[in-house]
Design a protein around this motif. Structure first.
Motif, PDB file in Angstrom:
ATOM      1  N   ASP A  54       0.971  -1.309   0.022  1.00  0.00           N
ATOM      2  CA  ASP A  54       0.052  -0.143   0.108  1.00  0.00           C
ATOM      3  C   ASP A  54       0.938   1.403  -0.119  1.00  0.00           C
ATOM      4  N   VAL A  55       1.737   1.321  -0.911  1.00  0.00           N
ATOM      5  CA  VAL A  55       2.608   2.211  -1.099  1.00  0.00           C
ATOM      6  C   VAL A  55       1.883   3.485  -1.674  1.00  0.00           C
ATOM      7  N   ALA A  97       9.432   3.439 -13.146  1.00  0.00           N
ATOM      8  CA  ALA A  97       8.813   2.819 -12.068  1.00  0.00           C
ATOM      9  C   ALA A  97       7.184   2.520 -12.435  1.00  0.00           C
ATOM     10  N   GLU A  98       6.806   3.049 -13.442  1.00  0.00           N
ATOM     11  CA  GLU A  98       5.480   3.024 -13.814  1.00  0.00           C
ATOM     12  C   GLU A  98       5.167   1.927 -15.362  1.00  0.00           C
ATOM     13  N   ASP A 158       4.799  -2.547  -5.497  1.00  0.00           N
ATOM     14  CA  ASP A 158       5.155  -1.255  -4.673  1.00  0.00           C
ATOM     15  C   ASP A 158       6.053  -0.563  -5.261  1.00  0.00           C
ATOM     16  N   VAL A 159       6.614  -0.867  -6.526  1.00  0.00           N
ATOM     17  CA  VAL A 159       7.308   0.066  -7.212  1.00  0.00           C
ATOM     18  C   VAL A 159       6.349   1.059  -8.155  1.00  0.00           C
ATOM     19  N   TYR A 160       5.255   0.433  -8.481  1.00  0.00           N
ATOM     20  CA  TYR A 160       4.357   1.247  -9.214  1.00  0.00           C
ATOM     21  C   TYR A 160       3.882   2.448  -8.323  1.00  0.00           C
ATOM     22  N   ALA A 220      11.146  -1.359 -13.340  1.00  0.00           N
ATOM     23  CA  ALA A 220      12.481  -1.505 -12.572  1.00  0.00           C
ATOM     24  C   ALA A 220      12.425  -1.821 -11.130  1.00  0.00           C
ATOM     25  N   SER A 221      13.319  -2.303 -10.440  1.00  0.00           N
ATOM     26  CA  SER A 221      13.097  -2.775  -9.100  1.00  0.00           C
ATOM     27  C   SER A 221      13.362  -1.343  -8.196  1.00  0.00           C
TER      28      SER A 221
END
Length: 446
Positions: free
Chosen positions: A254-255, A399-400, A333-335, A408-409
């Motif tokens: 839940d970022v 990230a998207e 989480d990255v998104y 990407a990580s």
């Protein structure tokens, strides 16, 4: 050790039962938080160790009912098993938690111990003050320390899912107790969690569009880097069994900007109080919190890979993976990190804010492969050649990505932002690096 001016005993009835499945704490050990210095853990007698929880009586996370576990946990398959021992255990500190008195709320501030900080969907977050007889050696004046205590709302019923949610919250924080970018846990019992307080509030408010902080673009780049490093720390918690030691075992789930708090950098609170000065950007840090939606990733011993989970939720903040309800991993989480970078870049704006689309239409927009960030980013931010803006733009693009395998990580995003911050701060930005960064643009969707 410090003495209390006033401290009453909080009974298990106030904690909604307090003791879960007969588990309590018999530990009275004092310990110093390993992050260094005098901490609230010293004051509250709550012991927290790096990479190990306080060893009071042990219970299994599987104590919740099978029905609740099915609702709360990842996709259940016979060949999926925990990849680390900490995923199945938690260590409540009930005796310590029961010493905290939240019944004193509403009395005169000189004697006040607790007040309501925030109200969530099911929990109340209390701001709990520990008022000491004498000033501390650090010279912080009134000797006032604050922690956050989260309890179930009085009107809510207790369920197995509530216990499981709180167990995940505190176990995740405990696994990250060595990270300076994640709030520290101080205690846990039943459906109650005690953790570190963010003195300056949530990032969505303190660093948002109405913030009094006048941050430069380089300072916003630093906070974006710190957010990325926090997520990278989460994903650096790996499995323990053979084959899983390089695989992420923990996902935040839940970022979003409001799951970051702003607090003082080590030692800065006391110094600012002595000098009667307001904090500047160099005095504050970001920390990640609220792990009650965390996922403990399991391992497929047969296929020798992770068991992806399904987080069946979709809104404007969620990834296409979640909106399409396909098997997921830490890339969700990255998104979310991309949205945080956008928030910091645009001084508190959120993607698609002001859009005529309804919430469901926004979710469907993302589900179909459109980028909410690309659709929302102004030409100024989309085409600027300012190296800080270019770095944040490149990080958002990385990230998207629509397909999680191409995303990407968190560590890669953190490296992009860290390198850019380093070269900008040191004014040694190489021309080839500048040219490569400046070549990135964000194209609007058709």
């Amino acid at each position: 050790h410090h003495r209390y001016k006033r401290l009453l005993t909080l009974g298990p009835d106030i904690l909604g039962g307090g003791i879960v499945h007969g588990v309590g704490s018999t530990s009275n050990t004092r310990a110093r938080n390993h992050k260094g210095g005098r901490t609230t853990a010293d004051i509250l007698r709550i012991n927290t160790k790096k990479k190990t929880a306080l060893r009071s009586n042990q219970t299994e996370a599987g104590d919740r009912s099978a029905e609740d576990a099915e609702k709360e946990e990842t996709v259940a398959r016979d060949d999926c098993h925990p990849m680390a021992s900490w995923q199945t255990k938690f260590y409540p500190t009930c005796n310590d938690v029961h010493t905290l008195d939240i019944t004193a709320a509403g009395i005169d501030r000189d004697e006040q111990m607790a007040d309501v900080l925030a109200l969530g969907g099911k929990r109340i977050a209390w701001r709990y003050h520990t008022i000491l007889v004498e000033s501390t050696p650090a010279g912080d004046g009134d000797g006032d320390e604050i922690v956050v205590m989260k309890t179930l709302q009085w009107s809510k019923n207790f369920t197995g899912g509530d216990y499981a949610t709180n167990q995940r919250d505190v176990v995740a924080m405990e696994q990250l107790s060595s990270s300076s970018r994640v709030v520290s846990p101080y205690g846990h019992c039943g459906v109650t969690v005690v953790n570190e307080y963010g003195y300056l509030g949530g990032a969505d408010v303190y660093l948002g569009e109405d913030s009094s902080m006048q941050l430069s673009i380089v300072e916003r780049l630093r906070f974006a880097r710190d957010a990325a490093l926090a997520i990278a720390d989460v994903h650096a918690v790996h499995g323990e069994i053979t084959g899983s030691t390089n695989s992420t075992a923990l996902v935040h789930g839940d970022v979003r900007p409001w799951n970051l708090v702003v607090t003082y950098a080590p030692g800065r609170r006391e110094e600012l109080k002595r000098k009667h000065r307001r904090p500047e950007s160099s005095d504050i840090v970001l920390k990640l919190h609220d792990f009650n939606a965390a996922k403990f990733v399991e391992w497929n011993a047969t296929g020798r890979g992770i068991c992806r989970f399904e987080n069946n939720v979709c809104n404007m903040f969620r990834s296409p993976d979640e909106c399409r309800n396909i098997p997921q991993d830490e890339k969700i989480d990255v998104y979310g990190l991309g949205h945080i970078i956008y928030f910091l870049l645009t001084k508190g704006q959120l993607p698609l804010k002001g859009s005529p689309l309804t919430s469901e239409e926004r979710a469907d927009f993302v589900r179909k492969g459109n980028s909410a960030i690309a659709a929302s980013l102004s030409d100024y931010y989309g085409r600027s050649d300012d190296p800080s803006i270019v770095a944040m733009r490149l990080a958002m693009i990385a990230a998207e990505r629509f397909e999680p395998s191409k995303r990407a990580s968190a560590s890669t995003v953190a490296k992009i932002l860290s390198h850019a911050y380093h070269v900008v701060k040191n004014e040694t930005l190489r021309q080839d690096y500048y040219d490569a960064m400046n070549a990135t643009t964000v194209r609007k969707p058709r």
